[in-house]
Every structure is written in C-alpha cells, then in structure tokens.
Design a protein around this motif. Sequence first.
Motif, PDB file in Angstrom:
ATOM      1  N   GLU A   9       0.849  -1.193   0.000  1.00 38.78           N
ATOM      2  CA  GLU A   9       0.000   0.000   0.000  1.00 38.78           C
ATOM      3  C   GLU A   9       0.885   1.244   0.000  1.00 38.78           C
ATOM      4  N   THR A  10       0.292   2.372  -0.305  1.00 37.85           N
ATOM      5  CA  THR A  10       1.018   3.640  -0.319  1.00 37.85           C
ATOM      6  C   THR A  10       1.532   3.978   1.082  1.00 37.85           C
ATOM      7  N   ALA A  11       2.796   4.386   1.133  1.00 38.57           N
ATOM      8  CA  ALA A  11       3.410   4.824   2.388  1.00 38.57           C
ATOM      9  C   ALA A  11       4.598   5.714   2.049  1.00 38.57           C
ATOM     10  N   GLY A  12       4.796   6.758   2.841  1.00 40.53           N
ATOM     11  CA  GLY A  12       5.953   7.625   2.653  1.00 40.53           C
ATOM     12  C   GLY A  12       5.874   8.507   1.427  1.00 40.53           C
ATOM     13  N   VAL A  13       4.660   8.893   1.045  1.00 41.36           N
ATOM     14  CA  VAL A  13       4.460   9.710  -0.155  1.00 41.36           C
ATOM     15  C   VAL A  13       3.774  11.018   0.215  1.00 41.36           C
ATOM     16  N   SER A  14       4.295  12.117  -0.311  1.00 43.15           N
ATOM     17  CA  SER A  14       3.600  13.398  -0.186  1.00 43.15           C
ATOM     18  C   SER A  14       3.368  13.948  -1.586  1.00 43.15           C
ATOM     19  N   VAL A  15       2.216  14.588  -1.768  1.00 45.33           N
ATOM     20  CA  VAL A  15       1.820  15.102  -3.074  1.00 45.33           C
ATOM     21  C   VAL A  15       1.433  16.571  -2.917  1.00 45.33           C
ATOM     22  N   GLU A  16       2.030  17.418  -3.756  1.00 45.66           N
ATOM     23  CA  GLU A  16       1.706  18.839  -3.768  1.00 45.66           C
ATOM     24  C   GLU A  16       1.110  19.194  -5.122  1.00 45.66           C
ATOM     25  N   LEU A  17      -0.108  19.706  -5.118  1.00 49.16           N
ATOM     26  CA  LEU A  17      -0.744  20.163  -6.355  1.00 49.16           C
ATOM     27  C   LEU A  17      -0.104  21.482  -6.759  1.00 49.16           C
ATOM     28  N   LEU A  18       0.461  21.526  -7.965  1.00 46.18           N
ATOM     29  CA  LEU A  18       1.146  22.735  -8.440  1.00 46.18           C
ATOM     30  C   LEU A  18       0.268  23.608  -9.313  1.00 46.18           C
ATOM     31  N   MET A  37      -0.945  19.259 -12.704  1.00 50.70           N
ATOM     32  CA  MET A  37       0.485  19.072 -12.484  1.00 50.70           C
ATOM     33  C   MET A  37       0.725  18.970 -10.980  1.00 50.70           C
ATOM     34  N   ARG A  38       1.447  17.896 -10.586  1.00 50.05           N
ATOM     35  CA  ARG A  38       1.738  17.665  -9.171  1.00 50.05           C
ATOM     36  C   ARG A  38       3.224  17.370  -8.974  1.00 50.05           C
ATOM     37  N   MET A  39       3.708  17.696  -7.789  1.00 49.74           N
ATOM     38  CA  MET A  39       5.040  17.272  -7.386  1.00 49.74           C
ATOM     39  C   MET A  39       4.833  16.165  -6.353  1.00 49.74           C
ATOM     40  N   VAL A  40       5.403  15.002  -6.644  1.00 50.51           N
ATOM     41  CA  VAL A  40       5.260  13.837  -5.773  1.00 50.51           C
ATOM     42  C   VAL A  40       6.632  13.525  -5.180  1.00 50.51           C
ATOM     43  N   THR A  41       6.687  13.407  -3.861  1.00 52.79           N
ATOM     44  CA  THR A  41       7.917  13.036  -3.172  1.00 52.79           C
ATOM     45  C   THR A  41       7.703  11.678  -2.515  1.00 52.79           C
ATOM     46  N   ILE A  42       8.617  10.746  -2.807  1.00 48.42           N
ATOM     47  CA  ILE A  42       8.560   9.414  -2.208  1.00 48.42           C
ATOM     48  C   ILE A  42       9.792   9.277  -1.313  1.00 48.42           C
ATOM     49  N   ALA A  43       9.547   9.091  -0.022  1.00 52.26           N
ATOM     50  CA  ALA A  43      10.632   8.953   0.948  1.00 52.26           C
ATOM     51  C   ALA A  43      11.399   7.655   0.702  1.00 52.26           C
ATOM     52  N   PRO A  44      12.641   7.569   1.189  1.00 54.91           N
ATOM     53  CA  PRO A  44      13.371   6.305   1.083  1.00 54.91           C
ATOM     54  C   PRO A  44      12.537   5.159   1.681  1.00 54.91           C
ATOM     55  N   GLY A  45      12.386   4.090   0.932  1.00 59.14           N
ATOM     56  CA  GLY A  45      11.560   2.965   1.367  1.00 59.14           C
ATOM     57  C   GLY A  45      10.081   3.171   1.118  1.00 59.14           C
ATOM     58  N   GLY A  46       9.696   4.339   0.576  1.00 59.77           N
ATOM     59  CA  GLY A  46       8.287   4.651   0.338  1.00 59.77           C
ATOM     60  C   GLY A  46       7.741   3.961  -0.895  1.00 59.77           C
ATOM     61  N   VAL A  47       6.410   3.848  -0.926  1.00 59.94           N
ATOM     62  CA  VAL A  47       5.700   3.190  -2.020  1.00 59.94           C
ATOM     63  C   VAL A  47       4.539   4.062  -2.458  1.00 59.94           C
ATOM     64  N   PHE A  48       4.412   4.246  -3.780  1.00 59.20           N
ATOM     65  CA  PHE A  48       3.248   4.911  -4.353  1.00 59.20           C
ATOM     66  C   PHE A  48       2.433   3.808  -5.009  1.00 59.20           C
ATOM     67  N   GLY A  49       1.495   3.284  -4.275  1.00 59.49           N
ATOM     68  CA  GLY A  49       0.657   2.181  -4.729  1.00 59.49           C
ATOM     69  C   GLY A  49      -0.766   2.506  -4.358  1.00 59.49           C
ATOM     70  N   PRO A  50      -1.610   1.558  -4.318  1.00 57.41           N
ATOM     71  CA  PRO A  50      -1.354   0.187  -4.741  1.00 57.41           C
ATOM     72  C   PRO A  50      -1.259   0.118  -6.259  1.00 57.41           C
ATOM     73  N   LEU A  51      -1.267  -1.073  -6.803  1.00 58.02           N
ATOM     74  CA  LEU A  51      -1.291  -1.255  -8.245  1.00 58.02           C
ATOM     75  C   LEU A  51      -2.450  -0.429  -8.789  1.00 58.02           C
TER      76      LEU A  51
END
Length: 116
Positions: A9-18, A37-51
Amino acid sequence: MGVGEVVPETAGVSVELLATVDLGGEIDGMEGRQLRMRMVTIAPGGVFGPLHDHAGRPGTVYILSGTITDHRDGVATEYGPGAGWPEDRNTSHWLENRGAVPAVEISVDIVAAPTL
C-alpha cells in the motif's frame, strides 16, 4: 505484475498540487476534464501504490531527484533524474523508492475535474 507478487500500500508519499487547467474551456469535447500538475515526493523505502492503472487518465512523469522504481508487467525499471515515462491506457503499475534519499517527480496528467 508477476504471479503471486504482493503490491504494498502507499506509504511515505507526499503530493503537492502545483497547477490545474480546466480543459472544457480550452478544447471542445473536454468538458469535465482538467490538466493537472503535481510534485510527488517518495521517501526512502516509500511506495506509491497500490497497483493502479491510467485508463482515462493519461499522463507523463519526469524525475527531478532521487531514483524511482516503476513496477509494471512483472518488470522493475529504475529511473533517475532527467528521465521519465508516459502513462497511457495500457499502463498498470506501482512505484517505490529503493534509494537512500527522497525521490521527487513531476507528474502531469488529465483527470476528471473535481465536482463541487
């Protein structure tokens, strides 16, 4: 996705709408759709999920920093700064950051406009 592969599942993700643009006022037949348009930051070990898929939500991604691993069709592909990929109706994937630093991407897509 490989047989038996578990997608986290998604974890460690932040999303900023630009920015957004109402496409209904710009292109005939695009009522109810917006360019986003968005800026997506995925932390180390983070997941942008699910499928997830991009049917009806085409877009492109560009990596600003770090490395993102894109999982699709049982293949894991790493993308670093200056690289990116398209996301079309045939895209079904999930993303992760296997690196030691945050990974930052710019994501531009066409989506249904939010209803008020």
